[in-house]
Design an enzyme around this catalytic site. Structure first.
Site, PDB file in Angstrom:
ATOM      1  N   ASP A  27      15.452 -25.980 -54.549  1.00  0.00           N
ATOM      2  CA  ASP A  27      16.260 -26.207 -55.039  1.00  0.00           C
ATOM      3  C   ASP A  27      17.751 -26.042 -54.947  1.00  0.00           C
ATOM      4  OD1 ASP A  27      14.014 -26.519 -57.111  1.00  0.00           O
ATOM      5  OD2 ASP A  27      14.434 -24.463 -57.648  1.00  0.00           O
ATOM      6  N   ASP A 279      20.836 -17.659 -65.950  1.00  0.00           N
ATOM      7  CA  ASP A 279      20.406 -19.039 -65.169  1.00  0.00           C
ATOM      8  C   ASP A 279      19.121 -18.955 -65.625  1.00  0.00           C
ATOM      9  OD1 ASP A 279      19.104 -21.526 -63.938  1.00  0.00           O
ATOM     10  OD2 ASP A 279      20.010 -20.593 -61.564  1.00  0.00           O
ATOM     11  N   ASP A 285       8.563 -21.197 -65.581  1.00  0.00           N
ATOM     12  CA  ASP A 285       7.523 -20.837 -65.143  1.00  0.00           C
ATOM     13  C   ASP A 285       7.431 -19.426 -64.764  1.00  0.00           C
ATOM     14  OD1 ASP A 285       7.661 -23.853 -64.242  1.00  0.00           O
ATOM     15  OD2 ASP A 285       9.341 -22.946 -62.618  1.00  0.00           O
ATOM     16  N   THR A 318      13.809 -13.025 -65.699  1.00  0.00           N
ATOM     17  CA  THR A 318      14.500 -13.812 -65.012  1.00  0.00           C
ATOM     18  C   THR A 318      16.190 -14.834 -65.307  1.00  0.00           C
ATOM     19  OG1 THR A 318      11.984 -14.586 -64.438  1.00  0.00           O
ATOM     20  CG2 THR A 318      13.437 -16.206 -63.520  1.00  0.00           C
ATOM     21  N   ALA A 321      19.663 -13.538 -63.582  1.00  0.00           N
ATOM     22  CA  ALA A 321      19.953 -13.559 -62.728  1.00  0.00           C
ATOM     23  C   ALA A 321      19.947 -15.392 -61.761  1.00  0.00           C
ATOM     24  CB  ALA A 321      18.896 -12.903 -61.062  1.00  0.00           C
TER      25      ALA A 321
HETATM   26  O1  RIB Z   1      10.575 -25.265 -63.301  1.00  0.00           O
HETATM   27  C1  RIB Z   1      11.717 -25.264 -63.273  1.00  0.00           C
HETATM   28  C2  RIB Z   1      11.876 -25.603 -61.042  1.00  0.00           C
HETATM   29  O2  RIB Z   1      11.629 -27.110 -62.004  1.00  0.00           O
HETATM   30  C3  RIB Z   1      12.934 -26.059 -59.903  1.00  0.00           C
HETATM   31  O3  RIB Z   1      12.074 -24.715 -58.985  1.00  0.00           O
HETATM   32  C4  RIB Z   1      13.035 -26.773 -59.781  1.00  0.00           C
HETATM   33  O4  RIB Z   1      12.502 -27.151 -58.684  1.00  0.00           O
HETATM   34  C5  RIB Z   1      12.505 -28.206 -60.753  1.00  0.00           C
HETATM   35  O5  RIB Z   1      10.631 -28.535 -60.252  1.00  0.00           O
END
Ligand code: RIB
Length: 417
Positions: A27, A279, A285, A318, A321
């Protein structure tokens, strides 16, 4: 004999296994006050390079939430799950960095292939001062993970859950889904970035986690006119269940998350806030990782509302940070970590939290009434998903327990609507 029997009784059951088949990206993130307009150049406030990718993030979320951080005193009941990552990176420096980052969080990377001469996936991310992000992903090596790399069975030991997203070649995702179904492995699909999927994907799918936009796209409503209402979500949940999904989750960012399951129970769990939003990258995720732990830890007594609540708690950390993998919390970060993810001991958790906080973490009637319903003067004809567009809501309504229990599964949207 007696000693052997008692040893067997005391033997710890094997840890549940979660296998994530998905993307690993580097990223490249610029933090900006606002995103530039077409033709405009603006100055970034800060830049960072960090490990990410939806697959890698979800694998690390499962693993970090299942373990205490290095150096932290072990918790009574030890790690909660084993996590395996299946994916592909390039032969470059980014690929090595990603594998090291995952391995340092106890994720088994023996099925992450390195492709010499190929570049690792990259994500260019802009994060505005509100914490909101915009992401462009170039899949590179991720696209090269082929159905043949999966083969006829999910790689490694048969998992208790396989998690998939859509940052791979779609052929590989569809092949994996059909392999998992044949093998009897429960599947969690997070169809992000969203693409139209063949109808048979939904049949027998155990868990589907979508955001509002993905929900609309998958049901054929690409142009969001406004936020989904409670009614829209009930209809959407029912549509997915009718297609064969057992548990549908619609994530709503700062509004929380909605569920609808195959027993036609539905409800809403509000978002949690643990600090300023810096952020939001990786928050979805993390939510998925926490939900997945709820699934594998509670095979017999899975409670979808509790799983959403765990997801909301973890994701709320999450966003406080910067970065994706780095901002995901470890197990000890969650309140009363020995009890989290264990639905059978949830009453104990609720009682302990009530005692500590002097209040309850159950869902109030106010929470359950979605703000969009309360605040909007829109008529149903303006809804993004109209009654004509979606299947009717089933007649069956979730049963009320009526015992004053504040557990979210026994609260439903209509309580507060
Ligand atoms: O869901 C977040 C992710 O989406 C990031 O880490 C980026 O790599 C994209 O895949």
């Amino acid at each position: 004999m007696a000693a052997e029997a008692s040893q067997a009784e005391n033997a710890t059951p094997p840890l549940p296994q979660i296998t994530v088949i998905g993307s690993l990206n580097m990223d490249l993130t610029s933090y900006v006050s606002r995103v530039p307009r077409a033709g405009e150049t603006i100055m970034g406030d800060h830049f960072s390079t960090g490990t990410g990718g939806k697959g890698a993030n979800q694998a690390v979320a499962c693993s970090k939430l299942a373990h205490v951080s290095p150096g932290h005193a072990p918790l009574e009941r030890g790690p909660l799950a084993k996590v395996k990552m299946v994916g592909a990176v390039g032969g470059d420096f980014f690929g090595q960095e990603l594998i090291s980052a995952l391995e340092s969080q106890s994720v088994d990377c023996s099925n992450v292939k390195r492709i010499e001469g190929e570049s690792t996936g990259v994500a260019m991310i802009m994060v505005e001062s509100s914490g909101e992000n915009r992401i462009i992903v170039t899949l590179n090596a991720n696209k090269k993970l082929a159905p043949a790399d999966i083969g006829d069975t999910i790689p490694g030991d048969k998992p208790d859950l396989v998690i998939l997203q859509l940052e791979l070649d779609l052929k590989t995702v569809l092949h994996t889904i059909s392999v998992a179904k044949k093998q009897g492995v429960p599947i969690l699909l997070n169809p992000s970035p969203v693409r139209k999927l063949p109808e048979d994907v939904y049949q027998g799918l155990d868990h589907l986690i979508v955001n509002e936009m993905e929900c609309r796209m998958l049901l054929g409503h690409a142009n969001p006119a406004r936020e989904l209402t409670q009614e829209d979500m009930r209809k959407a949940g029912f549509s997915f269940v009718k297609k064969g999904v057992k548990n549908v989750v619609i994530t709503l960012g700062p509004r929380g998350a909605f569920y609808f399951n195959h027993q036609h129970e539905f409800g809403f769990v509000p978002a949690q806030f643990h600090g300023d939003v810096v952020d939001t990258t990786g928050a979805g995720d993390t939510f998925t990782g926490a939900y997945a732990l709820g699934v594998v830890r509670n095979k017999e007594n899975f409670n979808i509302a509790f799983a959403l609540e765990d997801g909301a708690h973890a994701a709320a950390w999450t966003v406080t940070a910067r970065g994706a993998l780095s901002s995901i919390p470890h197990l000890e970060r969650l309140t009363l970590p020995n009890l989290r993810f264990d639905h059978s001991r949830r009453d104990e958790l609720l009682a302990a939290i009530r005692a500590a906080k002097g209040d309850s973490i159950g869902i109030s009637k106010e929470d359950a009434a979605m703000s969009v319903d309360k605040d909007s003067g829109d008529s149903p004809s303006n809804w993004a998903l109209s009654e004509d567009d979606l299947d009717p809501v089933p007649e069956k309504r979730p049963s009320e327990n009526g015992d004053g229990d504040e557990r979210p599964a026994k609260r439903h949207c209509e309580d507060g609507a």
